[in-house]
Design a protein around this motif. Structure first.
Motif, short mmCIF file in Angstrom:
data_model
loop_
_atom_site.label_atom_id
_atom_site.label_comp_id
_atom_site.label_asym_id
_atom_site.label_seq_id
_atom_site.Cartn_x
_atom_site.Cartn_y
_atom_site.Cartn_z
N ALA A 33 0.82 -1.21 0.00
CA ALA A 33 0.00 0.00 0.00
C ALA A 33 0.85 1.26 0.00
O ALA A 33 0.60 2.20 -0.76
CB ALA A 33 -0.93 -0.01 1.22
N SER A 34 1.90 1.27 0.85
CA SER A 34 2.75 2.46 0.90
C SER A 34 3.53 2.63 -0.40
O SER A 34 3.75 3.76 -0.86
CB SER A 34 3.72 2.37 2.09
N ALA A 35 3.96 1.52 -1.00
CA ALA A 35 4.68 1.60 -2.27
C ALA A 35 3.80 2.20 -3.36
O ALA A 35 4.27 2.99 -4.20
CB ALA A 35 5.19 0.22 -2.68
N ASP A 38 3.58 5.90 -2.64
CA ASP A 38 4.85 6.55 -2.98
C ASP A 38 5.03 6.66 -4.49
O ASP A 38 5.57 7.66 -4.99
CB ASP A 38 6.01 5.75 -2.39
N ALA A 39 4.60 5.65 -5.23
CA ALA A 39 4.73 5.69 -6.68
C ALA A 39 3.88 6.81 -7.28
O ALA A 39 4.33 7.54 -8.18
CB ALA A 39 4.33 4.34 -7.28
N MET A 40 2.65 6.97 -6.79
CA MET A 40 1.78 8.04 -7.31
C MET A 40 2.35 9.41 -6.93
O MET A 40 2.34 10.34 -7.74
CB MET A 40 0.37 7.89 -6.74
N ALA A 339 0.57 14.76 -1.81
CA ALA A 339 0.21 13.68 -2.73
C ALA A 339 0.11 12.32 -2.04
O ALA A 339 -0.26 11.33 -2.68
CB ALA A 339 1.22 13.60 -3.87
N GLY A 340 0.47 12.27 -0.76
CA GLY A 340 0.28 11.04 0.00
C GLY A 340 1.50 10.16 0.14
O GLY A 340 1.37 8.96 0.45
N ALA A 341 2.70 10.71 -0.04
CA ALA A 341 3.92 9.92 0.12
C ALA A 341 4.02 9.39 1.55
O ALA A 341 3.73 10.11 2.51
CB ALA A 341 5.15 10.75 -0.23
#
Length: 595
Positions: A33-35, A38-40, A339-341
């Motif tokens: 989920a975190s990956a 982080d990608a977005m 952005a939610g990193a």
């Protein structure tokens, strides 16, 4: 070795490994989920930095691709070896303008010699930052006040705008012309402005402003550049390239950052030494300030020393991968957080996406007009000026406003010296304030059950006792002021032979301050009186004891909290005076009167 000893050994090894490889401290936060988050966030950050990096490289006097190089490898290293989860490093406006101002006197901007100097500057900056981090000198960044940063940033913003006046209006002004001379040239030659160039730059600026205000989800820089580029291409198509006068940036090389070797000659190192010190301070201030600002919202704790190490390593690596000095980017870090990193992997993803974008989009930059870049840089410059805090400082503190404007004007005249002027003035202002400790005459609270003291203004005072509250440190710079203040207190009430000092506000005493207090106690004792310190801090008392100053002050004259200093003085007061005193302010006064 027992189980407890083995556990401690393993724990110590784990802590040491986390110091060497700080990314091990947040690896437990990485999951599917975190990956994804982080990608977005990385994709968003890459889209944001593409036009920014090109603009920043232009500000720094470098070919546009160097801005993208500075946003790739350095960002990855800083993310993995820093302490912040959300800080994103890369090219910044302040660093870019500092690079241009530092290197342009020694080489023509954009030339191979210029690039060599810049790489040397990046290497020296990284070495200084890494050395400060390893020496655990993260506290040094605290000496660059927020006021200085605001003033320096505003001055750098004006320099950015000034450097783009030629491209914005299409007026030929020699690169490197001082800021105020550029303004004069603009006023005298405004009639020479190219209408086609102004149309492109103004359209870019207006579109960027409108997109930022009305379309917050659309990257305003990209929107402005697209509008300006379309208009520029249309004008060139119908009017012809020669007639339009619209110049373009040129295609970016679609390749990975090439290996590079800084110029390590003695001449280059000596010329870049002082600029590297300035950029070291500026870069670390930016990075740690941004990291702390975002950490205040995310709830993370920031290790300033680790950030120094991360920034230092990123610049050292960047010097060998065609990158100029980088630091924490407020825009990219803010976007990264919003952005939610979740982890620093977002910055790593952003760098890899940026590589892909460079390979795909690089040739299209050939159609980007320099006038459109100028319009975007005008918008960037305007956004860098913190009008809110500038107005707030003027209302709150005129002295801080002086520091801000001195930094700003100093930056306009000489960017390298501007921040030095600001820091020097801030420290001078701090020393001036601390050299004037506040001494206030006080009396006991009229409430008989209270142990507090209130201002003596309009209150009755004991004819034998002076009472003052002292707030501030007693050090060599404050002694002269304290002597004048205490002389005024003594002259106001010459009959009072005893002095009570409310000492809870004394935070620090140096050797000169301790000697001053000892002399004060001796002078009162020789005059038949005494000096009593109420609620003196343990650390201050320990300093007085370690230097044998208590021999003059006397342990019996330190009154702790929960006792009344007047009761400690009661045996030393003149009973005849107390018996005749009509005020009867203290409890022992009534006992004396009754006797």
């Amino acid at each position: 070795m027992d189980a407890r000893g083995a556990y401690r050994t393993v724990l110590r090894m784990a802590l040491d490994s986390r110091r060497l490889f700080p990314f091990l401290a947040w690896r437990h936060r990485v999951d599917a989920a975190s990956a994804k988050d982080d990608a977005m966030a990385g994709l968003t950050g890459a889209l944001i930095v593409l036009p920014q990096a090109v603009a920043f490289a232009t500000i720094a006097g470098l070919p546009p691709e160097y801005g993208l190089y500075a946003a790739m490898a350095p960002a990855i290293v800083a993310a993995l070896f820093g302490s912040s989860w959300h800080l994103v490093s890369g090219p910044t406006t302040a660093i870019s303008i500092a690079v241009y101002a530092s290197v342009s006197p020694y080489a023509t901007p954009g030339s191979p010699e210029f690039v060599g100097f810049v790489l040397t500057l990046a290497l020296l900056t990284g070495i200084f930052q890494l050395a400060l981090g390893l020496a655990r000198m993260g506290v040094l960044v605290n000496f660059v006040s927020h006021t200085v940063v605001i003033g320096f940033t505003a001055g750098a913003a004006l320099l950015i705008a000034g450097s783009q006046i030629s491209n914005f209006f299409g007026i030929a002004i020699q690169r490197g012309t001082p800021f105020f001379e550029v303004l004069l040239q603009l006023v005298l030659r405004i009639g020479e402005a190219d209408p086609y160039v102004v149309a492109v730059s103004a359209t870019t600026l207006a579109t960027g402003i409108a997109a930022r205000r009305y379309l917050p989800k659309v990257p305003f820089m990209i929107a402005g550049l697209v509008a300006g580029s379309v208009l520029g291409a249309s004008i060139s198509y119908f009017a012809g390239d020669a007639a339009s006068g619209i110049r373009t940036v040129g295609a970016l090389p679609a390749r990975l950052p090439p290996l590079s070797i800084p110029d390590l000659s003695v001449a280059s190192l000596s010329q870049m030494l002082f600029p590297a010190i300035v950029i070291t301070v500026l870069g670390l201030t930016e990075a740690v300030s941004i990291a702390r600002a975002i950490a205040a919202r995310s709830g993370q704790r920031i290790d300033g020393n680790q950030e120094f190490i991360g920034q230092g390593l990123s610049n050292i690596v960047g010097a060998f991968l065609s990158a100029y000095p980088s630091s924490g980017s407020f825009n990219r870090s803010g976007v990264n957080y919003v952005a939610g990193a979740k982890t620093p992997l977002a910055a790593v993803f952003a760098s890899f996406v940026l590589v892909i974008l460079l390979l795909v989009v690089g040739p299209l930059v050939a159609y980007l007009p320099t006038a459109a870049m100028a319009g975007i840089l005008f918008l960037v410059a305007w956004g860098l000026i913190d009008f809110h805090h500038i107005r707030q400082l003027y209302r709150i503190s005129r002295s801080e406003s002086v520091v801000l404007w001195a930094t700003l004007l100093g930056t306009l005249f000489d960017l390298e010296k501007g921040i030095v002027v600001g820091v020097a003035l801030s420290l001078a202002l701090y020393l001036y304030r601390t050299s004037r400790p506040v001494i206030e005459a006080v009396v006991p609270d009229p409430d008989p059950s209270s142990y507090h003291f209130v201002s003596a203004t309009g209150q009755k005072e004991c004819p034998q006792i002076r009472m003052v509250r002292l707030n501030g440190s007693i050090y060599f710079g404050a002694i002269a002021h304290l002597e004048r203040q205490l002389d005024e207190v003594e002259q106001a009430r010459p009959g009072a032979r005893h002095l009570v000092v409310m000492a809870s506000g004394i935070n620090f005493v140096d050797v000169a301050g301790a000697e001053f207090l000892a002399q004060l106690a001796r002078r009162y004792r020789e005059a038949g009186g005494s000096v009593v310190f109420y609620r003196l801090k343990d650390a201050v008392a320990a300093t007085l004891r370690s230097g044998d100053f208590m021999a003059d002050i006397g342990e019996e004259n330190l009154v702790p909290a929960g006792m009344r200093p007047t009761e400690r003085l009661a045996p030393k007061l003149d009973e005849a005076t107390c018996a005749k005193c009509p005020l009867q302010l203290f409890r022992h006064c009534h006992a004396t009167a009754g006797a």
